[in-house]
Design a protein around this motif. Structure first.
Motif, PDB file in Angstrom:
ATOM      1  N   ASN A   1      20.350  29.414  13.394  1.00 26.77           N
ATOM      2  CA  ASN A   1      19.714  28.838  12.295  1.00 26.77           C
ATOM      3  C   ASN A   1      18.998  30.076  11.369  1.00 26.77           C
ATOM      4  OD1 ASN A   1      17.572  29.701  13.887  1.00 26.77           O
ATOM      5  ND2 ASN A   1      17.076  27.828  14.751  1.00 26.77           N
ATOM      6  N   GLU A   2      18.104  29.486  10.466  1.00 30.50           N
ATOM      7  CA  GLU A   2      17.654  30.494   9.668  1.00 30.50           C
ATOM      8  C   GLU A   2      16.663  31.557  10.207  1.00 30.50           C
ATOM      9  OE1 GLU A   2      17.892  30.728   6.201  1.00 30.50           O
ATOM     10  OE2 GLU A   2      19.497  29.476   6.477  1.00 30.50           O
TER      11      GLU A   2
ATOM     12  N   PRO B   1       5.663  23.991  19.484  1.00 29.72           N
ATOM     13  CA  PRO B   1       6.475  24.163  18.495  1.00 29.72           C
ATOM     14  C   PRO B   1       7.066  22.882  17.868  1.00 29.72           C
ATOM     15  CG  PRO B   1       7.515  24.592  20.500  1.00 29.72           C
ATOM     16  CD  PRO B   1       6.175  24.294  20.656  1.00 29.72           C
ATOM     17  N   LEU B   2       6.896  22.884  16.445  1.00 27.51           N
ATOM     18  CA  LEU B   2       7.336  21.718  15.705  1.00 27.51           C
ATOM     19  C   LEU B   2       8.472  22.031  14.521  1.00 27.51           C
ATOM     20  CD1 LEU B   2       3.705  20.493  14.460  1.00 27.51           C
ATOM     21  CD2 LEU B   2       5.168  19.736  16.306  1.00 27.51           C
ATOM     22  N   ASP B   3       9.323  21.132  14.435  1.00 28.26           N
ATOM     23  CA  ASP B   3      10.458  21.460  13.387  1.00 28.26           C
ATOM     24  C   ASP B   3       9.938  20.962  11.959  1.00 28.26           C
ATOM     25  OD1 ASP B   3      12.985  22.097  12.643  1.00 28.26           O
ATOM     26  OD2 ASP B   3      13.352  19.920  12.375  1.00 28.26           O
ATOM     27  N   PHE B   4      10.051  21.840  11.197  1.00 30.54           N
ATOM     28  CA  PHE B   4       9.474  21.558  10.012  1.00 30.54           C
ATOM     29  C   PHE B   4      10.820  21.995   8.918  1.00 30.54           C
ATOM     30  CE2 PHE B   4       7.574  22.803   5.496  1.00 30.54           C
ATOM     31  CZ  PHE B   4       6.853  21.459   5.527  1.00 30.54           C
ATOM     32  N   ASP B   5      11.491  20.969   8.356  1.00 28.42           N
ATOM     33  CA  ASP B   5      12.917  21.234   7.546  1.00 28.42           C
ATOM     34  C   ASP B   5      13.581  22.343   8.299  1.00 28.42           C
ATOM     35  OD1 ASP B   5      12.188  19.524   5.647  1.00 28.42           O
ATOM     36  OD2 ASP B   5      11.081  20.588   4.440  1.00 28.42           O
TER      37      ASP B   5
ATOM     38  N   ILE C   1       4.241  26.676  14.489  1.00 26.23           N
ATOM     39  CA  ILE C   1       3.572  26.546  15.914  1.00 26.23           C
ATOM     40  C   ILE C   1       2.240  25.861  15.357  1.00 26.23           C
ATOM     41  CG2 ILE C   1       2.400  27.465  17.673  1.00 26.23           C
ATOM     42  CD1 ILE C   1       5.433  28.169  17.814  1.00 26.23           C
ATOM     43  N   ALA C   2       2.164  24.688  15.974  1.00 26.54           N
ATOM     44  CA  ALA C   2       0.881  23.833  15.910  1.00 26.54           C
ATOM     45  C   ALA C   2      -0.061  24.045  16.926  1.00 26.54           C
ATOM     46  CB  ALA C   2       1.318  22.436  15.586  1.00 26.54           C
ATOM     47  N   PHE C   3      -1.071  24.094  16.554  1.00 28.50           N
ATOM     48  CA  PHE C   3      -2.458  24.440  17.818  1.00 28.50           C
ATOM     49  C   PHE C   3      -2.857  22.927  17.959  1.00 28.50           C
ATOM     50  CE2 PHE C   3      -1.935  28.537  16.128  1.00 28.50           C
ATOM     51  CZ  PHE C   3      -2.268  29.416  17.504  1.00 28.50           C
ATOM     52  N   ARG C   4      -3.220  22.618  19.225  1.00 26.71           N
ATOM     53  CA  ARG C   4      -3.825  21.492  19.722  1.00 26.71           C
ATOM     54  C   ARG C   4      -5.197  21.657  19.755  1.00 26.71           C
ATOM     55  NH1 ARG C   4      -0.182  19.205  24.622  1.00 26.71           N
ATOM     56  NH2 ARG C   4       1.657  19.015  23.503  1.00 26.71           N
TER      57      ARG C   4
END
Length: 103
Positions: free
Chosen positions: A65-66, A81-85, A90-93
């Motif tokens: 991947n990229e 971890p979140l997939d964004f396109d 990384i998203a913080f709760r």
């Protein structure tokens, strides 16, 4: 073909730490690095996922991947971890307001 694998495992049982050190080097406490095949990596991750009742773990390995790698997590973590396109971010709760208030 073997590829670089990194596993960070926190608060996991001793038997899991022993299993990880059979295939990977524990370069610092709870951080395991090595070059293993995809089959071995998947088997190790299955063992880690099944044994992290109170702990957490992150797996990083090469991917086409990229970014050149992919992440997997198990256990309750503040970072997700979140997939964004096609890119992993990384998203913080946030801590709940009730947990943040002192008594």
């Amino acid at each position: 073909m073997p590829s670089m694998t990194v596993i960070a495992a926190t608060a996991v049982p001793d038997h899991l730490r022993g299993a990880l050190t059979r295939w990977l080097l524990e370069v610092t406490p709870e951080l395991y690095i090595g070059s293993v095949s995809a089959k071995v990596r998947e088997e190790l991750w299955a063992a880690v996922s099944a044994s992290t009742a109170a702990g957490t773990a992150v797996l990083a390995h090469p991917a086409d991947n990229e970014q050149g790698f992919t992440l997997r997590t198990t256990g309750t973590q503040r970072r997700e971890p979140l997939d964004f396109d096609g890119m992993t971010l990384i998203a913080f709760r946030r801590e709940s307001q009730e947990a943040a208030k002192p008594f």
